[in-house]
Design a protein around this motif. Structure first.
Motif, PDB file in Angstrom:
ATOM      1  N   LEU A  60       0.768  -1.344  -0.065  1.00 17.99           N
ATOM      2  CA  LEU A  60      -0.189  -0.025   0.131  1.00 17.99           C
ATOM      3  C   LEU A  60       0.806   1.258   0.080  1.00 17.99           C
ATOM      4  CD1 LEU A  60      -2.790   1.259   0.395  1.00 17.99           C
ATOM      5  CD2 LEU A  60      -2.384   1.221   2.788  1.00 17.99           C
ATOM      6  N   ALA A  61       2.056   1.360   0.556  1.00 19.12           N
ATOM      7  CA  ALA A  61       2.752   2.392   0.986  1.00 19.12           C
ATOM      8  C   ALA A  61       3.030   3.236  -0.278  1.00 19.12           C
ATOM      9  CB  ALA A  61       4.035   2.136   1.501  1.00 19.12           C
ATOM     10  N   ARG A  62       3.483   2.539  -1.462  1.00 23.41           N
ATOM     11  CA  ARG A  62       3.781   3.290  -2.395  1.00 23.41           C
ATOM     12  C   ARG A  62       2.555   3.995  -3.307  1.00 23.41           C
ATOM     13  NH1 ARG A  62       3.463   0.616  -7.705  1.00 23.41           N
ATOM     14  NH2 ARG A  62       2.729  -1.712  -7.493  1.00 23.41           N
ATOM     15  N   TYR A  63       1.474   3.890  -2.708  1.00 17.33           N
ATOM     16  CA  TYR A  63       0.301   4.567  -3.519  1.00 17.33           C
ATOM     17  C   TYR A  63      -0.295   5.727  -2.372  1.00 17.33           C
ATOM     18  CZ  TYR A  63      -0.558   0.451  -6.760  1.00 17.33           C
ATOM     19  OH  TYR A  63      -0.432  -0.518  -7.683  1.00 17.33           O
ATOM     20  N   ALA A  64      -0.389   5.101  -1.256  1.00 19.85           N
ATOM     21  CA  ALA A  64      -0.642   6.154  -0.152  1.00 19.85           C
ATOM     22  C   ALA A  64       0.216   7.227   0.171  1.00 19.85           C
ATOM     23  CB  ALA A  64      -1.440   5.347   0.938  1.00 19.85           C
ATOM     24  N   ARG A  65       0.912   7.826  -0.728  1.00 22.43           N
ATOM     25  CA  ARG A  65       2.169   8.779  -0.366  1.00 22.43           C
ATOM     26  C   ARG A  65       1.395  10.221  -0.658  1.00 22.43           C
ATOM     27  NH1 ARG A  65       7.519   8.953   0.691  1.00 22.43           N
ATOM     28  NH2 ARG A  65       8.409  10.922   0.390  1.00 22.43           N
ATOM     29  N   VAL A  66       1.138  11.014   0.105  1.00 20.21           N
ATOM     30  CA  VAL A  66       0.511  12.456  -0.122  1.00 20.21           C
ATOM     31  C   VAL A  66       1.489  13.075  -1.097  1.00 20.21           C
ATOM     32  CG1 VAL A  66      -0.579  12.414   2.237  1.00 20.21           C
ATOM     33  CG2 VAL A  66       1.796  13.581   1.784  1.00 20.21           C
ATOM     34  N   SER A  67       0.960  13.975  -1.734  1.00 18.24           N
ATOM     35  CA  SER A  67       1.463  14.909  -2.720  1.00 18.24           C
ATOM     36  C   SER A  67       2.116  15.997  -2.040  1.00 18.24           C
ATOM     37  CB  SER A  67       0.524  15.488  -3.573  1.00 18.24           C
ATOM     38  OG  SER A  67      -0.228  16.222  -2.965  1.00 18.24           O
ATOM     39  N   PRO A  68       2.998  16.563  -2.614  1.00 18.76           N
ATOM     40  CA  PRO A  68       3.985  17.653  -2.284  1.00 18.76           C
ATOM     41  C   PRO A  68       3.121  18.946  -1.849  1.00 18.76           C
ATOM     42  CG  PRO A  68       5.167  16.795  -4.079  1.00 18.76           C
ATOM     43  CD  PRO A  68       3.886  16.140  -3.961  1.00 18.76           C
ATOM     44  N   GLU A  69       1.929  19.175  -2.798  1.00 18.03           N
ATOM     45  CA  GLU A  69       1.028  20.260  -2.380  1.00 18.03           C
ATOM     46  C   GLU A  69       0.343  19.934  -1.012  1.00 18.03           C
ATOM     47  OE1 GLU A  69       1.903  20.027  -6.487  1.00 18.03           O
ATOM     48  OE2 GLU A  69       1.207  18.704  -5.115  1.00 18.03           O
ATOM     49  N   ALA A  70      -0.216  18.623  -0.795  1.00 19.08           N
ATOM     50  CA  ALA A  70      -0.939  18.305   0.431  1.00 19.08           C
ATOM     51  C   ALA A  70       0.144  18.527   1.554  1.00 19.08           C
ATOM     52  CB  ALA A  70      -1.463  16.872   0.343  1.00 19.08           C
ATOM     53  N   LEU A  71       1.465  17.898   1.589  1.00 19.55           N
ATOM     54  CA  LEU A  71       2.421  18.037   2.537  1.00 19.55           C
ATOM     55  C   LEU A  71       2.570  19.372   2.909  1.00 19.55           C
ATOM     56  CD1 LEU A  71       4.422  16.512   4.167  1.00 19.55           C
ATOM     57  CD2 LEU A  71       6.105  16.793   2.457  1.00 19.55           C
ATOM     58  N   GLY A  72       2.537  20.419   1.798  1.00 22.22           N
ATOM     59  CA  GLY A  72       2.819  21.745   1.967  1.00 22.22           C
ATOM     60  C   GLY A  72       1.553  22.526   2.958  1.00 22.22           C
ATOM     61  N   ARG A  73       0.373  22.049   2.618  1.00 21.87           N
ATOM     62  CA  ARG A  73      -0.801  22.340   3.229  1.00 21.87           C
ATOM     63  C   ARG A  73      -0.686  22.076   4.765  1.00 21.87           C
ATOM     64  NH1 ARG A  73      -3.456  20.842  -1.709  1.00 21.87           N
ATOM     65  NH2 ARG A  73      -4.135  19.018  -0.737  1.00 21.87           N
ATOM     66  N   GLN A  98      -0.660  24.375   8.229  1.00 24.16           N
ATOM     67  CA  GLN A  98      -1.275  24.332   9.289  1.00 24.16           C
ATOM     68  C   GLN A  98      -0.918  24.009  10.486  1.00 24.16           C
ATOM     69  OE1 GLN A  98      -3.934  21.038   8.215  1.00 24.16           O
ATOM     70  NE2 GLN A  98      -4.990  22.244   6.435  1.00 24.16           N
ATOM     71  N   ARG A  99       0.339  23.442  10.633  1.00 26.03           N
ATOM     72  CA  ARG A  99       0.855  23.201  11.656  1.00 26.03           C
ATOM     73  C   ARG A  99       2.088  24.512  12.036  1.00 26.03           C
ATOM     74  NH1 ARG A  99       4.569  19.895  11.395  1.00 26.03           N
ATOM     75  NH2 ARG A  99       4.748  18.912  13.452  1.00 26.03           N
TER      76      ARG A  99
END
Length: 309
Positions: free
Chosen positions: A284-297, A301-302
Motif C-alpha cells: 500500500l505504501a507506494r500508493y498512499a503517499r501524499v503529494s507535495p502540495e498536500a504536504l505543504g498544506r 497548518q502546523r
C-alpha cells in the motif's frame, strides 16, 4: 525395523518436458494469471535452448553461463519490474525442478533482482481528474468506467470483469475478485450511482462494460451480452482510450490517485487497506503517499506563526 528402499537415480527430462511439467502445477483458476505470465517467459527459454535440450545440461558451467547471458541480454533494458517478474518465473520453475531432483543447483544464481526507484508523481491532481470526468465529449461508458475506478480505487481488471449480476445498485457496491482470487467488495459514490442505470438500460445479464460492436470472434458466453452479442470491454482497449483522453496518463493512475487522495483526506491505514484490496502495508505504501502540495498544506497548518495569525 523400517523397510530399506533402493534409491534410483532420477533421469532429468528435456527442457520442453520440464517446462510442461512445471506449468501443469499452475493449472488452477487461482493461478491463471501467474500461469499466463510464467508461460511467456518459459517459452522464450525453451525457444532459446531448444525443447529437446537436456535439462541436466544446465548443471554445467557452460550452459549455466549461457542461460545467464541470454536472460541478461533479453531483459536488461526492460523496467526493473519486468526484469524481476521474468526472473521470478524462471526461478520458480527451477525451484520445482530441484524439488523433483532434476536439478541440484540454481543456474540463475549470478542474477540479482533489480531495485525500483519509487515513482512519487503518479497521482493526478484532484482538479485534473474532475475536469477529465466531467468532459462533455465523453461517452457514457467511459464516463461510468473512469468514475467507478476513481471512486472505488479498484484495479481496472477487477471492474472490467464485473457482470451485471455482481452489482448491488441499491447499496452502491459490488463483489469483485482481487489478486489471488480473494472475493472482496468495492463501494462507489453518488457519481457512479447516477451513471450506472443509464449505462445498463435495464440489462440484467452479461458484462457491465461492453464493446461498441458485436464480437467478431467466438468468445466464452460469460464474456458476451446475450441480447446484443457485444463483448466484454478489454483492458487493452480501455487503457488506450483513457491514455488518449488523458494526455498520456495511464488507466492505473486513477487507482493510484484515489488512494493518494484518500490518504491526504485522512483515511487511516486499515481503511486504505480495505479500500485498495491490498493485504500488506508495504504494498500500500507506494500508493498512499501524499503529494507535495498536500504536504505543504499540512505544514502550513502546523506552522506556529500561521496559527497565531
Amino acid at each position: 525395523m523400517g523397510a530399506v528402499r533402493q534409491l534410483r537415480p532420477v533421469t532429468a527430462p528435456t527442457v520442453g518436458a520440464a517446462i510442461g511439467a512445471y506449468l501443469s502445477t499452475l493449472d488452477h483458476p487461482e493461478t491463471a494469471g501467474t500461469r499466463r505470465v510464467y508461460t511467456s517467459t518459459l517459452r522464450q527459454l525453451r525457444d532459446h535452448l531448444g525443447a529437446d535440450h537436456p535439462l541436466s545440461a544446465l548443471e554445467q558451467d557452460e550452459d549455466a553461463a549461457r542461460l545467464v547471458d541470454w536472460f541478461t541480454r533479453r531483459w536488461a533494458e526492460q523496467a526493473p519490474a519486468t526484469f524481476n517478474r521474468n526472473l521470478d518465473a524462471l526461478r520458480s520453475a527451477i525451484g520445482y525442478w530441484r524439488d523433483q531432483d532434476w536439478l541440484h543447483s540454481d543456474p540463475t544464481r549470478p542474477l540479482r533482482r533489480r531495485g525500483r526507484a519509487p515513482d512519487r508523481t503518479r497521482a493526478l491532481p484532484k482538479t485534473a481528474i474532475e475536469d477529465l470526468l466531467t468532459r462533455d465529449n465523453l461517452s457514457l461508458r467511459e464516463k461510468t468506467l473512469w468514475r467507478m475506478l476513481y471512486e472505488t480505487a479498484a484495479r481496472a481488471s477487477e471492474v472490467l470483469a464485473l457482470d451485471v449480476a455482481d452489482l448491488d445498485l441499491r447499496n452502491r457496491c459490488a463483489k469483485v475478485r482481487r489478486k489471488g482470487s480473494a472475493v472482496d467488495v468495492i463501494i462507489w459514490q453518488t457519481g457512479t450511482a447516477r451513471l450506472l442505470p443509464r449505462l445498463l438500460r435495464g440489462r440484467r445479464r452479461g458484462p457491465v462494460f461492453l464493446t461498441d460492436r458485436r464480437a467478431r470472434l467466438p468468445l466464452a458466453p460469460t464474456d458476451l451480452d446475450p441480447a446484443t452479442g457485444q463483448a466484454r470491454l478489454s483492458y487493452r482497449r480501455a487503457a488506450e482510450l483513457f491514455t488518449a483522453a488523458a494526455g498520456g496518463a495511464t488507466l492505473h493512475q486513477l487507482r493510484h490517485s484515489a488512494l493518494t487522495h484518500a490518504a491526504e483526506d485522512g483515511a487511516n491505514t486499515s481503511t486504505l487497506l480495505s479500500y485498495s484490496g491490498h493485504t500488506s502495508v508495504a504494498s500500500l505504501a507506494r500508493y498512499a503517499r501524499v503529494s507535495p502540495e498536500a504536504l505543504g498544506r499540512w505544514q502550513q497548518q502546523r506552522d506556529p506563526t500561521t496559527r497565531r495569525r
